[in-house]
Design a protein around this motif. Structure first.
Motif, PDB file in Angstrom:
ATOM      1  N   ARG A 253      49.990  49.870  67.040  1.00 22.34           N
ATOM      2  CA  ARG A 253      51.005  49.800  65.984  1.00 22.34           C
ATOM      3  C   ARG A 253      51.674  51.146  65.743  1.00 22.34           C
ATOM      4  O   ARG A 253      52.541  51.262  64.874  1.00 22.34           O
ATOM      5  N   MET A 254      51.267  52.146  66.486  1.00 21.43           N
ATOM      6  CA  MET A 254      51.905  53.456  66.374  1.00 21.43           C
ATOM      7  C   MET A 254      53.056  53.531  67.366  1.00 21.43           C
ATOM      8  O   MET A 254      53.191  52.709  68.268  1.00 21.43           O
ATOM      9  N   GLU A 258      54.071  59.454  67.788  1.00 18.86           N
ATOM     10  CA  GLU A 258      52.994  59.664  66.826  1.00 18.86           C
ATOM     11  C   GLU A 258      51.625  59.639  67.524  1.00 18.86           C
ATOM     12  O   GLU A 258      50.725  60.416  67.179  1.00 18.86           O
ATOM     13  N   SER A 259      51.475  58.748  68.510  1.00 17.85           N
ATOM     14  CA  SER A 259      50.155  58.562  69.127  1.00 17.85           C
ATOM     15  C   SER A 259      49.824  59.650  70.134  1.00 17.85           C
ATOM     16  O   SER A 259      48.656  60.015  70.293  1.00 17.85           O
TER      17      SER A 259
ATOM     18  N   ILE B 156      53.210  43.189  69.587  1.00 16.79           N
ATOM     19  CA  ILE B 156      53.991  44.331  70.088  1.00 16.79           C
ATOM     20  C   ILE B 156      54.301  45.170  68.852  1.00 16.79           C
ATOM     21  O   ILE B 156      54.907  44.663  67.892  1.00 16.79           O
ATOM     22  N   GLY B 157      53.875  46.418  68.875  1.00 18.53           N
ATOM     23  CA  GLY B 157      54.062  47.248  67.684  1.00 18.53           C
ATOM     24  C   GLY B 157      53.480  46.519  66.483  1.00 18.53           C
ATOM     25  O   GLY B 157      52.335  46.069  66.519  1.00 18.53           O
ATOM     26  N   ASN B 158      54.279  46.392  65.423  1.00 19.24           N
ATOM     27  CA  ASN B 158      53.760  45.721  64.226  1.00 19.24           C
ATOM     28  C   ASN B 158      54.152  44.245  64.138  1.00 19.24           C
ATOM     29  O   ASN B 158      53.982  43.621  63.099  1.00 19.24           O
ATOM     30  N   VAL B 159      54.659  43.686  65.243  1.00 17.21           N
ATOM     31  CA  VAL B 159      54.951  42.243  65.282  1.00 17.21           C
ATOM     32  C   VAL B 159      53.758  41.523  65.873  1.00 17.21           C
ATOM     33  O   VAL B 159      53.433  41.702  67.046  1.00 17.21           O
ATOM     34  N   GLU B 160      53.084  40.719  65.070  1.00 18.64           N
ATOM     35  CA  GLU B 160      51.858  40.082  65.538  1.00 18.64           C
ATOM     36  C   GLU B 160      51.993  38.560  65.548  1.00 18.64           C
ATOM     37  O   GLU B 160      52.531  37.967  64.611  1.00 18.64           O
ATOM     38  N   SER B 202      58.541  54.892  71.891  1.00 17.84           N
ATOM     39  CA  SER B 202      57.872  53.764  72.552  1.00 17.84           C
ATOM     40  C   SER B 202      56.910  53.092  71.582  1.00 17.84           C
ATOM     41  O   SER B 202      56.580  53.659  70.541  1.00 17.84           O
ATOM     42  N   VAL B 203      56.477  51.890  71.919  1.00 18.52           N
ATOM     43  CA  VAL B 203      55.486  51.176  71.100  1.00 18.52           C
ATOM     44  C   VAL B 203      54.386  50.607  71.991  1.00 18.52           C
ATOM     45  O   VAL B 203      54.561  50.469  73.197  1.00 18.52           O
TER      46      VAL B 203
END
Lengths: 353, 353, 353, 353
Positions: A253-254, A258-259, B156-160, B202-203
């Motif tokens: 989720r980063m 940031e990661s 993907i990222g914060n889409v779950e 990137s994510v």
């Protein structure tokens, strides 16, 4: 035998109800000093703690069959044996017909001809005693190179330690029955376990392992990589359901900006500003502490009545498990996680990865 | 070579900037039919998708050097080669001095003498093309026994994706660039990736893999266990930071009475009422669908300026990465996860575990 | 450990002056019946015979540590241990300075740091006891498939048995101390050994091994071939200086028209008219008896004064070896040749070669 | 694949009638210089010589697929391929029904389902081209440490070279088609081969291999020993029927007082007065030249009519083999013996034995 490692090669043997469990450890360089008292310390940490652990306690004395002389490895294979105490096998007989949910019983009975279920056979957690013994030797090999392994319970049930922890915290946890890092957390985690025990139930937990002293570049590539080989070994421990390095699942989720752990020079050494990667990039150490977590499920053996099937009649059935069991395996699992970590790292060290 | 498996033995070779990448696959039984079109389908799923993927696309044609004749394995080792397209090596030269954060650059440069950084050398994700090719053969071996592997992007990222998913969902995800299970999720995940790309960032993402058709008892014990060997292989994929089976880390917060999957008879077969274990207990299949998730970190190559060190001057430095990269690797990683899963399962099948 | 085999995997451990020698035997199928009396018979044949052998006799009782239950293999690794009797270590100390010609002393002392020369350390012929024990299990596995192994002394010193011999002759030789096939040859070979003993000297001998019951096609190709794997194992026995199959070295003086073993049908089976190949072509059995010979050098430990060097002073020196030794090792080596043959053949059988 | 070695791991692939034969060589240290001209020299020595060899000549150009860059090993696996010329497969079809005596045909057809007999399939001597190529690399690794390998024909048919020979003789033999050590012996051996050819027959021969420069203690113990691993590899060469070290089978007729090689100091180094042991005691080098002989049977493919069976009708049959064959394989086998010797020794060197 069940084996781990290529150059430092560990093989596990024995069964819960046979005369002993044991292991073969090949590849310990001749002359390596082996301190049996330090080994006994490792063995003690795996024992159940009063109150929160099972009532059954084994002596767990490690017998050296060959490979160690005058306190040193003699260059040949080391064979260790640990005698099994008196187990009451009769308690296991019902499980031959009505397999325990969450246990290996069902697949073992269906896949292995004449599987001997007494004591859990070759699946028994009893064999982890031999893992801890061999891991103790590997740990001493690593310590001689400045590589130190520690672990603690990051969570037990819904009690979670939310602080950042280092190797000193991990070492301090050896003083607490729950392997918590502080007396307060130990009390809360202990309460959580005792509450489950009172309900004839069980809880799970997360063990966090920390390794310091790995040089930058320690590890390998692809299927030889540090994290791949560690995950293989840790998932080999019964009841493990998840392994993650650094930020683990949360890292998804980063964003990359940031990661990514930025590099900086500090006192002439390259360091990372953060440790989101858990000390491993591309399968190799980046010089930061190696940090990973392993999830252990609630002990499947519980006193409450459970639904299962009868393999003889092929009908639905119920099952009540009697006997003594740990209501939470995580505190004892910590020492096994450290042991397999030591075995993997010492193997990679000997392979020159 | 980097190897996986004992009886079905996979070995990976080649480098990003050499003439080809390839693999050796030993142990495919003589006479096994191998459908090259199905293999091409697998290869296509690994390719970057327009928009959300890198602009660089390779042909990825699989050349059979030996081991397959008249559409069948001839019983000897199978060697596959995939030619490398024209890579612009010059872009990689700065990384020899200022290693990219989050990449293997730093440990590789310090640990491997004369490491050839062009294209990422032997660390390059390019080599996963050969994994997918061999995995395609393993997949066909499994399919012949009714074992089917699928995967999709759980997040993907914060889409779950919060729904329970099965093998049909996984197969349907092959139609979406993000490997989401529905058009709605595909759109949201795609937006998430495009937003990161716009920010030169990137994510990450989580791939979920589902396997149906494993008989009860499939798998092994201790370090041969189904989950241990799968975790080893999946962590061997670059950028993987976590693996969990069934409820995974969440199971630690359950009680045993809740987490144990009860057995019931249904239509003459033993089934589990729930699938908290992800289909594996004691290292072996309990007959439920095998379900595990793998966490992939955000692509470390990002356009934004990053902090690093200069290995020549031993001073802090900054770095800007130019060139084409996937802003999210998870959708392409899905096919690699499936490939290593196929290799591990087919090996265990051949070993009779 | 020193290992042999891939699927039936034999590993040797222990030292001459440690508490025990032993072995691990992995891959014996669950349920294989194991007759400990038959094993004791094999162990007895390895013991020195009165008169022609050394005066030192060990009990050679085989202890089962794990892997055998109720007379059957339980499917896990079998570990066997054989206790070492009281050895007078002091006799070996001079060899640390003045290595015995013909022995491993010189290379062992120069190559292995802190080599413990007492009893010959890990080189000791004493370890062949564990080979014979494991070979006895392999022999029983083969017998269940109609494959029978025998051996005899083809020659001792200059006394040569010039007749063609079969498996019955080989079995009959078990009744003679020299492992000759007839009383007359036994007397002559015994005289030859006693003459050498009287002179404080030693002689060599040739062991011939015969295997019946191998199906056509048994074996493998290239480095997996029947003869290559057997030669590897037989040369692993101390003092072996040559191995030949069928006509062996003499076949080089034949012409192809003479050496080729013609095929004929006989009672519905394919047979060879002659057996110049010793039953193996292209690495696999042609259905004829497998026949090979192994040359064993004269025992290097002799009472006569010998020339050597002093490793401390780096000057020429002399050496007189005291103690009890076999003046001819061939009769005892026969049972070790049979044991390694059984281990190799049972491994190839299990591998399905 | 057919493999040899543990750390320097050689694997052979391909078939006589496929596009190529080739090999994988793992474990060559990064930076090892590899001289392709020296490799071509090795390949040339394996080619048939005019007159005494087969008329069929292949180009035998070695293609590097990966692992070598700028004349040096890049640390990854080396893959070499050698294209197959146009083979007339039709000639092999009769052997599917009437197997050639002395060949692998009968066991291969009965043991391997759908064995493709064309060109001898995976049994073909053609694959030795890949052995020689890899052996050439191993030879260069050894030469860098002062270890030199040579060989020559000790005998062809009944023509025997009775002189003691050293490494210079062996190297000189490269100038003679028969690999004899002198022009006189070359003429006699050549006559012997031509006489057999004239009779549409074949002869065998003995190859002697000499290695100089091994330090005292080079090698291993039990199944890792120098002689055991060499014998394994040499018997892996098709047509080999015997291997002996030093005095070999003749040593069995000596007494220990005669066969033991006494040690003496000479110019500050330990040397042996004789070399009956062929340079190896207890599995390790004693510092003397390593000397062993390998017996090669007469080429089984001969023009004369031979007795065989018809696998379809199950009746006796006759067979006439047409086509081009070497009437004596020993001169060409010499280079293959050297190649496997190089592979074994370089592996043991890398393993630190």
């Amino acid at each position: 035998m069940y084996t781990l490692g290529k150059k430092l090669r560990f093989s596990l043997f024995g069964k819960s109800h046979g005369p002993c469990v044991g292991c073969v450890l090949e590849g310990v360089p001749q002359g390596t000093p082996i301190d049996m008292e330090s080994l006994a310390h490792d063995m003690a940490l795996r024992k159940p703690s009063k109150g929160i652990g099972t009532d059954r306690v084994e002596a767990d004395k490690v017998d050296v069959i060959c490979g160690i002389e005058d306190g040193k490895a003699d260059g040949n294979a080391i064979i260790l044996e640990i005698a099994n105490g008196n187990v009451d096998d009769s308690k296991y007989l019902p499980f031959e017909e009505t397999p325990r949910p969450g246990h290996a019983d069902l697949p073992a009975l269906l896949a292995l001809p004449k599987f001997d279920i007494r004591g859990g056979g070759q699946f028994s957690g009893r064999l982890t005693a031999a893992i801890v013994a061999a891991g103790g030797i590997a740990r001493q090999m690593l310590a001689a190179k400045g590589i130190v392994i520690g672990s603690f319970c990051r969570s037990i049930g819904n009690v979670e330690d939310c602080d950042e922890r280092g190797i000193e915290d991990a070492k301090r946890s050896e003083g607490f029955p729950t392997r918590a890092c502080t007396p307060e957390l130990d009390a809360m985690m202990s309460d959580c376990i005792m509450a489950a025990r009172k309900d004839m139930d069980s809880v799970g937990g997360v063990v966090e392992c920390i390794v310091t002293g790995l040089p930058i570049g320690f590890g390998g590539i692809w299927f030889d990589s540090l994290d791949a080989e560690l995950a293989h070994a840790v998932f080999g421990i019964p009841a493990c359901k998840g392994v993650e390095f650094g930020k683990g699942f949360d890292i998804t989720r980063m964003r990359g900006s940031e990661s990514n752990d930025a590099y900086r020079m500090k006192d002439g050494r390259i360091v990372t500003k953060t440790n989101n990667m858990g000390g491993v990039v591309g399968g190799m150490s980046d010089g930061a502490d190696l940090v990973f977590r392993a999830a252990f499920k609630p002990t499947p053996s519980i006193g409450a009545k459970q639904e299962t099937v009868d393999l003889k009649t092929c009908e639905d059935a119920e099952l009540e498990i009697k006997g003594r069991h740990d209501p939470c395996i995580a505190p004892r699992a910590a020492s096994v996680v450290e042991a397999v970590t030591a075995l993997v790292l010492a193997d990679q060290m000997e392979r020159g990865l």
